[in-house]
Design a protein around this motif. Sequence first.
Motif, PDB file in Angstrom:
ATOM      1  N   ASN A  44       3.777   6.125  31.044  1.00 57.53           N
ATOM      2  CA  ASN A  44       2.811   6.072  29.935  1.00 57.53           C
ATOM      3  C   ASN A  44       3.093   7.109  28.856  1.00 57.53           C
ATOM      4  OD1 ASN A  44       1.259   4.044  31.238  1.00 57.53           O
ATOM      5  ND2 ASN A  44       0.519   5.636  32.625  1.00 57.53           N
ATOM      6  N   PHE A  45       4.267   7.695  28.903  1.00 50.29           N
ATOM      7  CA  PHE A  45       4.676   8.747  27.979  1.00 50.29           C
ATOM      8  C   PHE A  45       3.903  10.036  28.267  1.00 50.29           C
ATOM      9  CE2 PHE A  45       5.589   4.843  25.688  1.00 50.29           C
ATOM     10  CZ  PHE A  45       6.882   5.055  25.265  1.00 50.29           C
ATOM     11  N   ILE A  46       4.598  11.135  28.107  1.00 46.67           N
ATOM     12  CA  ILE A  46       3.954  12.440  28.225  1.00 46.67           C
ATOM     13  C   ILE A  46       3.424  12.769  26.835  1.00 46.67           C
ATOM     14  CG2 ILE A  46       4.410  14.890  28.642  1.00 46.67           C
ATOM     15  CD1 ILE A  46       6.678  13.587  30.618  1.00 46.67           C
ATOM     16  N   ARG A  47       2.109  12.893  26.726  1.00 48.68           N
ATOM     17  CA  ARG A  47       1.488  12.966  25.401  1.00 48.68           C
ATOM     18  C   ARG A  47       0.918  14.330  25.075  1.00 48.68           C
ATOM     19  NH1 ARG A  47      -1.283   7.026  24.740  1.00 48.68           N
ATOM     20  NH2 ARG A  47       0.017   5.963  26.279  1.00 48.68           N
ATOM     21  N   THR A  48       0.710  15.148  26.099  1.00 52.02           N
ATOM     22  CA  THR A  48       0.131  16.473  25.865  1.00 52.02           C
ATOM     23  C   THR A  48       0.899  17.494  26.705  1.00 52.02           C
ATOM     24  OG1 THR A  48      -1.382  16.397  27.751  1.00 52.02           O
ATOM     25  CG2 THR A  48      -2.182  15.438  25.674  1.00 52.02           C
ATOM     26  N   ALA A  49       0.757  18.754  26.318  1.00 55.88           N
ATOM     27  CA  ALA A  49       1.410  19.822  27.076  1.00 55.88           C
ATOM     28  C   ALA A  49       0.891  19.856  28.517  1.00 55.88           C
ATOM     29  CB  ALA A  49       1.196  21.165  26.380  1.00 55.88           C
ATOM     30  N   ASP A  50      -0.392  19.522  28.718  1.00 59.26           N
ATOM     31  CA  ASP A  50      -0.952  19.511  30.071  1.00 59.26           C
ATOM     32  C   ASP A  50      -0.266  18.493  30.968  1.00 59.26           C
ATOM     33  OD1 ASP A  50      -2.706  21.503  29.554  1.00 59.26           O
ATOM     34  OD2 ASP A  50      -4.469  20.213  29.300  1.00 59.26           O
ATOM     35  N   GLN A  51       0.205  17.405  30.359  1.00 55.76           N
ATOM     36  CA  GLN A  51       0.868  16.358  31.139  1.00 55.76           C
ATOM     37  C   GLN A  51       2.332  16.693  31.423  1.00 55.76           C
ATOM     38  OE1 GLN A  51       0.264  12.872  28.722  1.00 55.76           O
ATOM     39  NE2 GLN A  51      -1.900  12.683  29.261  1.00 55.76           N
ATOM     40  N   TYR A  52       2.783  17.801  30.861  1.00 56.29           N
ATOM     41  CA  TYR A  52       4.185  18.176  31.025  1.00 56.29           C
ATOM     42  C   TYR A  52       4.344  19.008  32.294  1.00 56.29           C
ATOM     43  CZ  TYR A  52       8.899  19.532  30.065  1.00 56.29           C
ATOM     44  OH  TYR A  52      10.261  19.700  30.181  1.00 56.29           O
ATOM     45  N   ILE A  53       4.950  18.417  33.328  1.00 52.28           N
ATOM     46  CA  ILE A  53       5.077  19.072  34.633  1.00 52.28           C
ATOM     47  C   ILE A  53       6.569  19.211  34.961  1.00 52.28           C
ATOM     48  CG2 ILE A  53       4.452  18.999  37.074  1.00 52.28           C
ATOM     49  CD1 ILE A  53       1.983  18.921  35.294  1.00 52.28           C
ATOM     50  N   ALA A  54       7.023  20.447  35.074  1.00 52.85           N
ATOM     51  CA  ALA A  54       8.434  20.678  35.402  1.00 52.85           C
ATOM     52  C   ALA A  54       8.729  20.217  36.822  1.00 52.85           C
ATOM     53  CB  ALA A  54       8.767  22.158  35.251  1.00 52.85           C
ATOM     54  N   LEU A  55       9.935  19.697  37.038  1.00 53.31           N
ATOM     55  CA  LEU A  55      10.380  19.350  38.386  1.00 53.31           C
ATOM     56  C   LEU A  55      10.678  20.628  39.167  1.00 53.31           C
ATOM     57  CD1 LEU A  55      12.753  16.366  37.499  1.00 53.31           C
ATOM     58  CD2 LEU A  55      10.628  16.238  38.815  1.00 53.31           C
ATOM     59  N   PRO A  56      10.549  20.577  40.503  1.00 47.11           N
ATOM     60  CA  PRO A  56      10.793  21.783  41.308  1.00 47.11           C
ATOM     61  C   PRO A  56      12.206  22.330  41.070  1.00 47.11           C
ATOM     62  CG  PRO A  56       9.819  20.039  42.654  1.00 47.11           C
ATOM     63  CD  PRO A  56      10.120  19.427  41.310  1.00 47.11           C
ATOM     64  N   GLY A  57      12.265  23.612  40.774  1.00 47.18           N
ATOM     65  CA  GLY A  57      13.564  24.265  40.629  1.00 47.18           C
ATOM     66  C   GLY A  57      14.212  24.073  39.274  1.00 47.18           C
ATOM     67  N   ALA A  58      13.618  23.250  38.408  1.00 44.29           N
ATOM     68  CA  ALA A  58      14.291  22.950  37.137  1.00 44.29           C
ATOM     69  C   ALA A  58      14.350  24.166  36.216  1.00 44.29           C
ATOM     70  CB  ALA A  58      13.583  21.786  36.438  1.00 44.29           C
ATOM     71  N   MET A  59      13.263  24.891  36.123  1.00 38.83           N
ATOM     72  CA  MET A  59      13.264  26.053  35.224  1.00 38.83           C
ATOM     73  C   MET A  59      14.187  27.151  35.754  1.00 38.83           C
ATOM     74  SD  MET A  59      11.658  25.283  32.618  1.00 38.83           S
ATOM     75  CE  MET A  59      10.905  23.690  32.344  1.00 38.83           C
ATOM     76  N   ALA A  60      14.202  27.315  37.071  1.00 39.73           N
ATOM     77  CA  ALA A  60      15.120  28.294  37.664  1.00 39.73           C
ATOM     78  C   ALA A  60      16.569  27.883  37.399  1.00 39.73           C
ATOM     79  CB  ALA A  60      14.859  28.418  39.165  1.00 39.73           C
ATOM     80  N   ALA A  61      16.822  26.589  37.410  1.00 38.47           N
ATOM     81  CA  ALA A  61      18.182  26.104  37.134  1.00 38.47           C
ATOM     82  C   ALA A  61      18.575  26.415  35.696  1.00 38.47           C
ATOM     83  CB  ALA A  61      18.260  24.601  37.406  1.00 38.47           C
ATOM     84  N   ILE A  62      17.657  26.186  34.758  1.00 38.23           N
ATOM     85  CA  ILE A  62      17.938  26.510  33.352  1.00 38.23           C
ATOM     86  C   ILE A  62      18.213  28.008  33.208  1.00 38.23           C
ATOM     87  CG2 ILE A  62      16.851  26.677  31.069  1.00 38.23           C
ATOM     88  CD1 ILE A  62      15.481  23.938  31.737  1.00 38.23           C
ATOM     89  N   ALA A  63      17.399  28.815  33.893  1.00 37.62           N
ATOM     90  CA  ALA A  63      17.594  30.267  33.820  1.00 37.62           C
ATOM     91  C   ALA A  63      18.954  30.678  34.377  1.00 37.62           C
ATOM     92  CB  ALA A  63      16.466  30.979  34.580  1.00 37.62           C
ATOM     93  N   ARG A  64      19.365  30.055  35.464  1.00 36.59           N
ATOM     94  CA  ARG A  64      20.666  30.406  36.049  1.00 36.59           C
ATOM     95  C   ARG A  64      21.789  30.067  35.083  1.00 36.59           C
ATOM     96  NH1 ARG A  64      22.368  28.169  41.244  1.00 36.59           N
ATOM     97  NH2 ARG A  64      23.907  29.827  41.022  1.00 36.59           N
ATOM     98  N   LEU A  65      21.677  28.916  34.425  1.00 34.21           N
ATOM     99  CA  LEU A  65      22.693  28.539  33.440  1.00 34.21           C
ATOM    100  C   LEU A  65      22.713  29.552  32.293  1.00 34.21           C
ATOM    101  CD1 LEU A  65      22.081  24.687  33.435  1.00 34.21           C
ATOM    102  CD2 LEU A  65      24.190  25.832  34.192  1.00 34.21           C
ATOM    103  N   SER A  66      21.544  29.869  31.759  1.00 27.92           N
ATOM    104  CA  SER A  66      21.456  30.836  30.656  1.00 27.92           C
ATOM    105  C   SER A  66      22.104  32.161  31.050  1.00 27.92           C
ATOM    106  CB  SER A  66      19.989  31.115  30.297  1.00 27.92           C
ATOM    107  OG  SER A  66      19.336  29.966  29.834  1.00 27.92           O
ATOM    108  N   ASN A  67      21.796  32.609  32.250  1.00 29.71           N
ATOM    109  CA  ASN A  67      22.244  33.930  32.684  1.00 29.71           C
ATOM    110  C   ASN A  67      23.700  33.957  33.115  1.00 29.71           C
ATOM    111  OD1 ASN A  67      19.720  35.082  32.170  1.00 29.71           O
ATOM    112  ND2 ASN A  67      18.935  34.373  34.135  1.00 29.71           N
ATOM    113  N   ASN A  68      24.306  32.786  33.175  1.00 32.02           N
ATOM    114  CA  ASN A  68      25.736  32.716  33.489  1.00 32.02           C
ATOM    115  C   ASN A  68      26.566  32.311  32.270  1.00 32.02           C
ATOM    116  OD1 ASN A  68      26.479  33.118  36.567  1.00 32.02           O
ATOM    117  ND2 ASN A  68      24.434  32.235  36.469  1.00 32.02           N
ATOM    118  N   GLY A  69      25.982  32.479  31.096  1.00 37.65           N
ATOM    119  CA  GLY A  69      26.767  32.318  29.874  1.00 37.65           C
ATOM    120  C   GLY A  69      26.781  30.924  29.280  1.00 37.65           C
ATOM    121  N   TYR A  70      25.914  30.055  29.760  1.00 34.38           N
ATOM    122  CA  TYR A  70      25.848  28.699  29.207  1.00 34.38           C
ATOM    123  C   TYR A  70      24.726  28.590  28.185  1.00 34.38           C
ATOM    124  CZ  TYR A  70      29.074  27.511  32.880  1.00 34.38           C
ATOM    125  OH  TYR A  70      30.187  27.487  33.683  1.00 34.38           O
ATOM    126  N   THR A  71      25.042  27.913  27.100  1.00 34.50           N
ATOM    127  CA  THR A  71      24.018  27.559  26.116  1.00 34.50           C
ATOM    128  C   THR A  71      23.355  26.278  26.590  1.00 34.50           C
ATOM    129  OG1 THR A  71      25.309  28.568  24.343  1.00 34.50           O
ATOM    130  CG2 THR A  71      23.628  26.957  23.694  1.00 34.50           C
TER     131      THR A  71
END
Length: 185
Positions: A18-45
């Motif tokens: 039904n589309f994500i329409r609000t910030a409240d409906q935005y739910i990160a998948l488990p481990g996804a933010m940590a994965a982004i952080a690991r990429l950032s901290n290992n020199g990836y844009t």
Amino acid sequence: MKLVILDRDGVINEDSENFIRTADQYIALPGAMAAIARLSNNGYTVAVATNQSGIAPGLLTLRDLAGIHDKLQQLAIAAGGEISKIVFCPHGPDDDCECRKPKAGLMNQLIDALGTPETCFMVGDNLRDLQAGMAVNAIPLLVKTGKGNRTIANSSLPHGSLPEGTLIFDDLRAVADWIIGRQSV
Ligand SMILES: [Mg+2]
Ligand SMILES: [Zn+2]
């Protein structure tokens, strides 16, 4: 610059029919933010390229989308990572625009903003994500989250075949492990 382009829905966050329409409906998948952080901290844009066809019929506004993407940026920062750029296609499938994946417009927007990467990865749950990435020679990485398992099931159909060299991972966490691990090989 080593660039990791992420699709959004089904890769970073739970997808919604039904589309994500609000910030409240935005739910990160488990481990996804940590994965982004690991990429950032290992020199990836890290960048995000997302089709948001709910904009065209007015299911959500550009302001709604900006609020959702503010939340995404904040979640990444809170996890210790950084998303350098988010680009989106606001058009519908029948609008014949140049940016809706599988077209390359969003990829080109990212390269215009961030520069030409020496290495580029495209992470998606949908065939069209990987097809868009091929336009900029991105290494195609498919995740099983979101529509990923359906994409795998459809890959035996005439128009479903995955780009040559596509690698398949359980989720974004596994993708980050692989990308970071391959530097030390
Ligand atoms: Mg997706
Ligand atoms: Zn578009």
